[in-house]
Design an enzyme around this catalytic site. Sequence first.
Site, PDB file in Angstrom:
ATOM      1  N   SER A 256       0.796  -1.220   0.000  1.00 11.65           N
ATOM      2  CA  SER A 256       0.000   0.000   0.000  1.00 11.65           C
ATOM      3  C   SER A 256       0.834   1.278   0.000  1.00 11.65           C
ATOM      4  O   SER A 256       0.488   2.263  -0.629  1.00 11.65           O
ATOM      5  CB  SER A 256      -0.933   0.006   1.210  1.00 11.65           C
ATOM      6  OG  SER A 256      -0.237  -0.363   2.365  1.00 11.65           O
ATOM      7  N   LYS A 274      12.671  -1.644   0.401  1.00  9.14           N
ATOM      8  CA  LYS A 274      11.295  -1.143   0.371  1.00  9.14           C
ATOM      9  C   LYS A 274      11.343   0.296  -0.136  1.00  9.14           C
ATOM     10  O   LYS A 274      12.036   1.127   0.445  1.00  9.14           O
ATOM     11  CB  LYS A 274      10.759  -1.168   1.807  1.00  9.14           C
ATOM     12  CG  LYS A 274       9.371  -1.740   1.945  1.00  9.14           C
ATOM     13  CD  LYS A 274       9.089  -2.109   3.373  1.00  9.14           C
ATOM     14  CE  LYS A 274       7.952  -1.315   3.929  1.00  9.14           C
ATOM     15  NZ  LYS A 274       7.406  -1.868   5.153  1.00  9.14           N
ATOM     16  N   MET A 361      16.606  -3.923   4.288  1.00  3.49           N
ATOM     17  CA  MET A 361      16.787  -4.842   5.421  1.00  3.49           C
ATOM     18  C   MET A 361      17.108  -6.240   4.926  1.00  3.49           C
ATOM     19  O   MET A 361      16.948  -6.548   3.733  1.00  3.49           O
ATOM     20  CB  MET A 361      15.525  -4.853   6.288  1.00  3.49           C
ATOM     21  CG  MET A 361      14.330  -5.393   5.581  1.00  3.49           C
ATOM     22  SD  MET A 361      12.822  -5.098   6.515  1.00  3.49           S
ATOM     23  CE  MET A 361      11.844  -4.253   5.310  1.00  3.49           C
ATOM     24  N   ARG A 363      17.031  -9.970   3.925  1.00  2.00           N
ATOM     25  CA  ARG A 363      15.951 -10.697   3.264  1.00  2.00           C
ATOM     26  C   ARG A 363      15.630 -11.975   4.037  1.00  2.00           C
ATOM     27  O   ARG A 363      16.505 -12.786   4.298  1.00  2.00           O
ATOM     28  CB  ARG A 363      16.337 -11.059   1.832  1.00  2.00           C
ATOM     29  CG  ARG A 363      15.153 -11.541   1.026  1.00  2.00           C
ATOM     30  CD  ARG A 363      15.558 -12.091  -0.321  1.00  2.00           C
ATOM     31  NE  ARG A 363      16.457 -11.227  -1.052  1.00  2.00           N
ATOM     32  CZ  ARG A 363      17.190 -11.640  -2.091  1.00  2.00           C
ATOM     33  NH1 ARG A 363      17.119 -12.893  -2.502  1.00  2.00           N
ATOM     34  NH2 ARG A 363      17.992 -10.804  -2.717  1.00  2.00           N
ATOM     35  N   MET A 364      14.385 -12.123   4.440  1.00  5.92           N
ATOM     36  CA  MET A 364      13.986 -13.313   5.173  1.00  5.92           C
ATOM     37  C   MET A 364      13.603 -14.398   4.160  1.00  5.92           C
ATOM     38  O   MET A 364      13.111 -14.091   3.084  1.00  5.92           O
ATOM     39  CB  MET A 364      12.820 -13.012   6.125  1.00  5.92           C
ATOM     40  CG  MET A 364      13.116 -11.899   7.134  1.00  5.92           C
ATOM     41  SD  MET A 364      14.733 -12.035   7.875  1.00  5.92           S
ATOM     42  CE  MET A 364      14.346 -12.486   9.525  1.00  5.92           C
ATOM     43  N   ASP A 403       0.149  -4.839  12.898  1.00  3.15           N
ATOM     44  CA  ASP A 403      -0.473  -5.237  11.634  1.00  3.15           C
ATOM     45  C   ASP A 403      -0.449  -6.764  11.522  1.00  3.15           C
ATOM     46  O   ASP A 403       0.575  -7.353  11.174  1.00  3.15           O
ATOM     47  CB  ASP A 403       0.305  -4.607  10.463  1.00  3.15           C
ATOM     48  CG  ASP A 403      -0.336  -4.916   9.128  1.00  3.15           C
ATOM     49  OD1 ASP A 403      -1.268  -5.741   9.099  1.00  3.15           O
ATOM     50  OD2 ASP A 403       0.092  -4.340   8.113  1.00  3.15           O
ATOM     51  N   ASP A 422       7.266  -6.079   8.780  1.00  3.01           N
ATOM     52  CA  ASP A 422       6.406  -4.899   8.769  1.00  3.01           C
ATOM     53  C   ASP A 422       6.164  -4.256  10.144  1.00  3.01           C
ATOM     54  O   ASP A 422       5.140  -4.488  10.792  1.00  3.01           O
ATOM     55  CB  ASP A 422       5.059  -5.234   8.103  1.00  3.01           C
ATOM     56  CG  ASP A 422       4.306  -3.956   7.726  1.00  3.01           C
ATOM     57  OD1 ASP A 422       4.835  -2.859   7.990  1.00  3.01           O
ATOM     58  OD2 ASP A 422       3.203  -4.062   7.168  1.00  3.01           O
TER      59      ASP A 422
HETATM   60  N1  LIG Z   1      12.694  -8.511   5.118  1.00  4.17           N
HETATM   61  C1  LIG Z   1      11.947  -9.087   4.189  1.00  4.17           C
HETATM   62  N2  LIG Z   1      12.289 -10.293   3.692  1.00  4.17           N
HETATM   63  C2  LIG Z   1      11.535 -10.901   2.756  1.00  4.17           C
HETATM   64  N3  LIG Z   1      10.421 -10.376   2.233  1.00  4.17           N
HETATM   65  C3  LIG Z   1      10.030  -9.175   2.676  1.00  4.17           C
HETATM   66  C4  LIG Z   1      10.765  -8.466   3.681  1.00  4.17           C
HETATM   67  N4  LIG Z   1      10.152  -7.308   3.922  1.00  4.17           N
HETATM   68  C5  LIG Z   1       9.073  -7.280   3.132  1.00  4.17           C
HETATM   69  N5  LIG Z   1       8.964  -8.393   2.380  1.00  4.17           N
HETATM   70  C6  LIG Z   1       7.919  -8.734   1.401  1.00  4.17           C
HETATM   71  O1  LIG Z   1       7.258  -7.557   1.016  1.00  4.17           O
HETATM   72  C7  LIG Z   1       5.889  -7.569   1.436  1.00  4.17           C
HETATM   73  C8  LIG Z   1       5.450  -6.171   1.846  1.00  4.17           C
HETATM   74  O2  LIG Z   1       6.296  -5.703   2.893  1.00  4.17           O
HETATM   75  P1  LIG Z   1       5.731  -4.855   4.107  1.00  4.17           P
HETATM   76  O3  LIG Z   1       4.537  -5.552   4.661  1.00  4.17           O
HETATM   77  O4  LIG Z   1       6.851  -4.561   5.019  1.00  4.17           O
HETATM   78  O5  LIG Z   1       5.330  -3.538   3.324  1.00  4.17           O
HETATM   79  P2  LIG Z   1       4.145  -2.545   3.589  1.00  4.17           P
HETATM   80  O6  LIG Z   1       4.272  -1.414   2.644  1.00  4.17           O
HETATM   81  O7  LIG Z   1       4.060  -2.217   5.022  1.00  4.17           O
HETATM   82  O8  LIG Z   1       2.992  -3.500   3.172  1.00  4.17           O
HETATM   83  P3  LIG Z   1       1.507  -3.531   3.621  1.00  4.17           P
HETATM   84  O9  LIG Z   1       0.906  -2.299   3.103  1.00  4.17           O
HETATM   85  O10 LIG Z   1       1.012  -4.768   2.926  1.00  4.17           O
HETATM   86  O11 LIG Z   1       1.482  -3.621   5.120  1.00  4.17           O
HETATM   87  C9  LIG Z   1       5.849  -8.605   2.537  1.00  4.17           C
HETATM   88  O12 LIG Z   1       4.568  -9.169   2.669  1.00  4.17           O
HETATM   89  C10 LIG Z   1       6.865  -9.605   2.050  1.00  4.17           C
HETATM   90  O13 LIG Z   1       6.331 -10.436   1.054  1.00  4.17           O
END
Ligand SMILES: Nc1ncnc2c1ncn2[C@@H]1O[C@H](COP(=O)(O)OP(=O)(O)OP(=O)(O)O)[C@@H](O)[C@H]1O
Length: 561
Positions: A256, A274, A361, A363-364, A403, A422
């Site tokens: 989002s 991100k 960050m 990568r998981m 969240d 997140d």
């Molecule tokens: N550290 C990470 N390692 C692996 N995948 C990640 C990582 N951080 C984010 N992702 C991937 O990116 C997606 C979105 O990341 P995140 O939820 O942090 O973003 P957001 O902008 O807050 O999203 P949302 O609006 O959905 O809450 C995660 O669901 C995951 O698939």
Amino acid sequence: MSVSKNIYELTAMANTVKKIAYDSVSVVERDATRAFQYSFLNKQLKKCGGSSMWSDAMAKAEAARHGAKIGGAVNQRRMYSTNSFSHPSELTPEQNMLNETQRTVSKDVIGVKKPAEFQMSLSEVPSTRLARIFHYGSLAAGMGLGAATQGIKHYASGNKSSISMKSLILSPQNIERMAKKFSKMRGAALKIGQMMSFQDLSILPAEIQQILLRVQNSAHYMPPGQLERVMVKDLGNNWRERLFTSFDDVPVAAASIGQVHNAVTEDLTPVVVKVQYPGVVDSIDSDLNNLLTLLTASAILPAGLFLDKTIANARVELKWECDYIREAQNLIRFRDMIQDDPVFEVPRVFHNLCGEHVLTMERMRGLEITKGNWDQKTKDWIATNIMRLCLLEIKHFKFMQTDPNWANFLYNESTGKIELLDFGAAREFGDEFIENYILILKAAIKKDREKIAHYSKKLGYLTGLESPAMTDAHIDSILVLGEAFSPIDNKGVPFNFKDQTITDRVRGNVGIMLSERLTPPPEETYSLHRKLSGVFLLCARLGATVPCEDLFKEIIGHDYD
Ligand SMILES: Nc1ncnc2c1ncn2[C@@H]1O[C@H](COP(=O)(O)OP(=O)(O)OP(=O)(O)O)[C@@H](O)[C@H]1O
């Protein structure tokens, strides 16, 4: 029903259309929309045989007066209408048929659309305030026109029964329209969707739930030029060559507030980057105002939700989410808190690769917990630990990742750890709030109605002036919340979420709670209850059996100390 009655209802409908559109759009957009409506409604009215309340002459005069603007609006609409992401197989045959009808209808108005398809697709995020107003305005107008078209079709088909404005507004076409527009806008629209889907799901009309689901499954991402501008601004020129061994252009996730790219650092560490959509942070206030107007003016949202307070809360959380510096600090803080925990992992932040709109960050590697094909024992273990973490966050950390989106919990089979993502909306809770909240929970597990009422007043949950029915409904809903943890209900037996009816029973009390509540719930409970209900839903989704009573006893304690 007589033709004049039909016309009367259409007039009323048209007035509502105008109200929705006028309330939501700027003056420039208003003019274009008005002319648009006049000519379109006039055409439709003529088609269905009714006498036109807007004569040809009037429509022509309007069209002439606003000609240039209409042209502009139509062109923009044509340009924007080519983005589509829903797969027809996701929809029912009726919805597909209606969508086809919508495509035919919209041909008249906005030009030919591409067939719908589901894929990650490029689409520029409207980043200026004006562009965003245009989109909300055109959505409002589109919804109004959609409702009018449905009404006209209803009567033109000879149907004599009357039809409510709300059912016209929430037609499958309008649901599709909203889902698409919210996905394109991202930012506030998407986030509100996510927030409500956990918090207020039970009180939202089924159609809105459908929109939220669709919106959450959308996948639009920024075109390379827009991405490049954000990266250069935060990391400087030649960021790619200077800072990364590789950087994938196509994101792995388009969320989002931003999109997430896989990359590898100079020292060969796999990371995710991100990147925030431009303009999202500046448009939160106006987006929320537009959304609020759209949802209330069109009577989509039920009355009595303390909507202003919900939106005010969303405003704060959205601003937090857009603050990547705050998110980085939260990640570090949480990583520190769980450093001795054998189960949880939080990604490490790469400070030198971060900026105001870029967060890099570790990568998981785990898989989203609801997507793995694990045996029930593993699912029970995952659910138990997520419930344990939630209680730890309340009692010990007084800090919570709020969240509970399932995608934020990954299970890594090779390390046997649950990875947490997140922390954008992570937040602190004050000592006094936690103290009283825990006392309410303890009263709930002991089924002590008097104490629930007492601490609810102390916390500001009740004023003491509520009707007995309202007070009872409030206490009942708190009692339901405590059931999973209560020794009276469970007697040492782990709670089976597969068969639970907690969510449904809370829903049963919601009607009266909303219509008779005298004061909005304390601000902290918005995110706390979102998290709690998210965790309950997650346990239910995993069909898990969780020793909630033991966890509560161990972490929070059963006694009023
Ligand atoms: N550290 C990470 N390692 C692996 N995948 C990640 C990582 N951080 C984010 N992702 C991937 O990116 C997606 C979105 O990341 P995140 O939820 O942090 O973003 P957001 O902008 O807050 O999203 P949302 O609006 O959905 O809450 C995660 O669901 C995951 O698939």
